[in-house]
Design an enzyme around this catalytic site. Structure first.
Site, mmCIF file in Angstrom:
data_model
loop_
_atom_site.group_PDB
_atom_site.id
_atom_site.type_symbol
_atom_site.label_atom_id
_atom_site.label_comp_id
_atom_site.label_asym_id
_atom_site.label_seq_id
_atom_site.Cartn_x
_atom_site.Cartn_y
_atom_site.Cartn_z
ATOM 1 N N HIS A 171 0.850 -1.198 0.000
ATOM 2 C CA HIS A 171 0.000 0.000 0.000
ATOM 3 C C HIS A 171 0.883 1.245 0.000
ATOM 4 C CE1 HIS A 171 -3.803 -2.036 1.909
ATOM 5 N NE2 HIS A 171 -3.293 -2.724 0.898
ATOM 6 N N GLU B 128 0.903 3.810 1.887
ATOM 7 C CA GLU B 128 1.393 4.184 3.213
ATOM 8 C C GLU B 128 2.578 3.322 3.637
ATOM 9 O OE1 GLU B 128 -3.219 4.381 3.596
ATOM 10 O OE2 GLU B 128 -1.726 3.329 2.385
ATOM 11 N N CYS C 259 -2.231 -0.496 7.565
ATOM 12 C CA CYS C 259 -1.416 0.709 7.454
ATOM 13 C C CYS C 259 -1.462 1.536 8.731
ATOM 14 C CB CYS C 259 -1.856 1.532 6.253
ATOM 15 S SG CYS C 259 -1.529 0.707 4.676
#
Length: 147
Positions: free
Chosen positions: A56, A58, A89
């Site tokens: 992801h 993040e 995250c």
């Protein structure tokens, strides 16, 4: 014109990253990490490209920022991300002890606040809704194009 070093200015940088993800066929989420008004990391979703569910925006940003700054804690940093972080995250952001998280659009299905609102570090401040319309439109356009 956006005022330099404002939340909107840095969110626009995250939106630029999200557009890169969109153009690559990735879910369009972008992130930047800022420390002392300087961008120290830029990232976007790479889950399809890397065939990795943990890639992801993040997570990529946390790793890049830690490498750039030479330490695992991001206490004096702000993460700007176009979509509310998921539980994974948010947990990683909590472990990084990031000082501040600013996000654009709410994620009503996978956002951490629905299931684990205390996932962030207790000292982390949270601000949502920055450039929300632009951030949510990009995600909606992406999924509309897939249907």
């Amino acid at each position: 014109m956006l005022e330099p070093f404002s939340d909107e200015y840095f969110m626009k940088q995250a939106l630029n990253e999200a557009q890169k993800a969109f153009d690559m066929g990735e879910i369009p989420v972008g992130a930047v990490v800022v420390c002392q008004n300087r961008i120290v990391a830029r990232s976007h979703n790479l889950t399809e490209t890397l065939n990795d569910v943990t890639a992801h925006a993040e997570m990529q940003a946390i790793t890049a920022a830690a490498n750039m700054l030479g330490g695992k804690y991001l206490i004096d940093c702000t993460l700007y991300v176009t979509l509310e972080p998921c539980l994974m995250c948010a947990g990683a952001l909590g472990w990084s002890q990031i000082g501040r998280v600013v996000y654009g659009a709410d994620d009503e299905k996978k956002g951490f606040q629905k299931n684990a609102e205390k996932a962030l570090h207790p000292k982390t401040t949270l601000l949502g809704g920055i450039m929300e319309a632009e951030c949510s439109t990009l995600v909606k356009d992406f999924f509309s194009s897939k249907r």
